[in-house]
Design an enzyme around this catalytic site. Sequence first.
Site, mmCIF file in Angstrom:
data_model
loop_
_atom_site.group_PDB
_atom_site.id
_atom_site.type_symbol
_atom_site.label_atom_id
_atom_site.label_comp_id
_atom_site.label_asym_id
_atom_site.label_seq_id
_atom_site.Cartn_x
_atom_site.Cartn_y
_atom_site.Cartn_z
ATOM 1 N N HIS A 54 22.113 -40.781 -19.165
ATOM 2 C CA HIS A 54 22.874 -41.287 -18.017
ATOM 3 C C HIS A 54 22.306 -42.601 -17.487
ATOM 4 C CE1 HIS A 54 25.329 -37.628 -17.580
ATOM 5 N NE2 HIS A 54 24.232 -36.976 -17.920
ATOM 6 N N ASN A 127 29.715 -33.381 -14.884
ATOM 7 C CA ASN A 127 30.270 -34.315 -15.861
ATOM 8 C C ASN A 127 31.781 -34.402 -15.702
ATOM 9 O OD1 ASN A 127 27.877 -35.078 -17.257
ATOM 10 N ND2 ASN A 127 27.940 -33.208 -18.476
ATOM 11 N N TYR A 337 15.597 -32.379 -13.940
ATOM 12 C CA TYR A 337 16.117 -33.535 -13.210
ATOM 13 C C TYR A 337 15.111 -34.048 -12.178
ATOM 14 C CZ TYR A 337 20.762 -33.935 -15.188
ATOM 15 O OH TYR A 337 21.804 -34.181 -16.039
#
Length: 485
Positions: A54, A127, A337
């Site tokens: 990303h 997404n 993350y």
Amino acid sequence: MTARTLTTEAGAPVADNQNSATAGVGGPMLLQDQQLLEKLARFNRERIPERVVHARGSGAYGHFEVTDDVTGFTRAGFLNTIGKRTELFIRFSTVADNLGGPDAARDPRGFAVKFYTEEGNYDLVGNNTPIFFIKDAMKFPDFIHSQKRDPFTGKQEPDNVWDFWAHSPEATHQVTWLMGDRGIPASYRHMNGYGSHTYQWTNAAGEAFFVKYHFKTNQGIRCLDAEQAAALSGTDPNSHQTDLLQSIERGVYPSWTLYVQVMPAAEAADYRFNPFDLTKVWPHRDHPLQRVGRLVLDRNPDNVFAEVEQAAFSPNNFVPGIGPSPDKMLQGRLFAYADAHRYRLGINHTQLPVNAPRATRADNYGRDGLMATNAYDRHAKNYEPNSYSGPVETNEALSAPLTVAGHVGTHAAPAHAKDDDFFQAGELYRLMSDDEKRRLVDNIAGGLAQVGRDDVIEKNLDHFRAADQEYGKRVEARIRELRED
């Protein structure tokens, strides 16, 4: 208007920002030129490591407004009143390419939303597809390595891409989606967003529900075919960024309507397939969409680096009434993350303005570390419990507990009656029109025809045949045609 004075980073006025200090006219430069050294040293450090995935992204601010009552399913404060608005930041992105890649790539798109709620920030990191290629976080680094640049050739290799998919039959559904007509959105405004994972909602009575999020674009779905995308990538690699920026600047504010699918927690164990499997969707006939509210984007960031590149989203940022499910991909992301941002941005990245809470304040015992900017009361303690009126725990769980049982070990997902990797890919194929099927087959065959190993091609064909016999036969025939040309 009085001119502002240019200063050093220490606040001292700069006398000359055009010429370096030298030993006489035309002489060598001097080490004592503080302004030159500061500018060059800062310039050397302006970039931070790009995201491993990303990396290429765009963002905007906006708000979310509740339009329907969902208090029967969740006690989340930002969803508790019709008409209530919550400020938010959203980041769209491609997945596989680096920061300099084109926006119009055939790739899933990130759809990450940070809600600045009065109970803390809630990050929904999804997404533009309701599914994904794999179902266990253990496989994620290998999957991404197969899709990124090869360490020897320095470019994406069809052999690597399709070899991984050949050994991952669960990817067949997402491959069918990605290679179909929705694989290249025309813009960020013209695509849906999904939470993709299954999450848990808990209401005020403590009842638990599993939910899936669907953000339906109010601009309508628009996509590009392979030829259009290739042309656009060559003329404007920043096409999606340009479109988002300009639409907001001219007052055409993008919006999405949020719906959820809701499954009472008690139904999950006996559902016909694993409801926590990220490679599958919940059929709407089983769990219809229920409207929640409207998301609107109405302000561009002032600084892309500070607000888009430094935006940090983590799916473990929950608020009361919302929590995780046993989805094994989600469970891995709960760690990965936040840890990625600690590496990229530092331990105090949550203090950056784009990441800091807005409707409340962070109040804990985290101290020090690189770039710490949090200010605490004088003599405040940095441990808990204490006798000095520091913040204390609530003893109120954010979500309902999940029942667990069994032996510790590495386990495959529990078997459900309809657990296989192909039936939903086949259903998706059979929903397509003849033209959509033709384009899907062309896109898949165009990649597979470049693969050097016949056994890898055959493994992938087996997946498509298992989804639908016609699907596999058409891909096989098209590969043969391309190889004969």
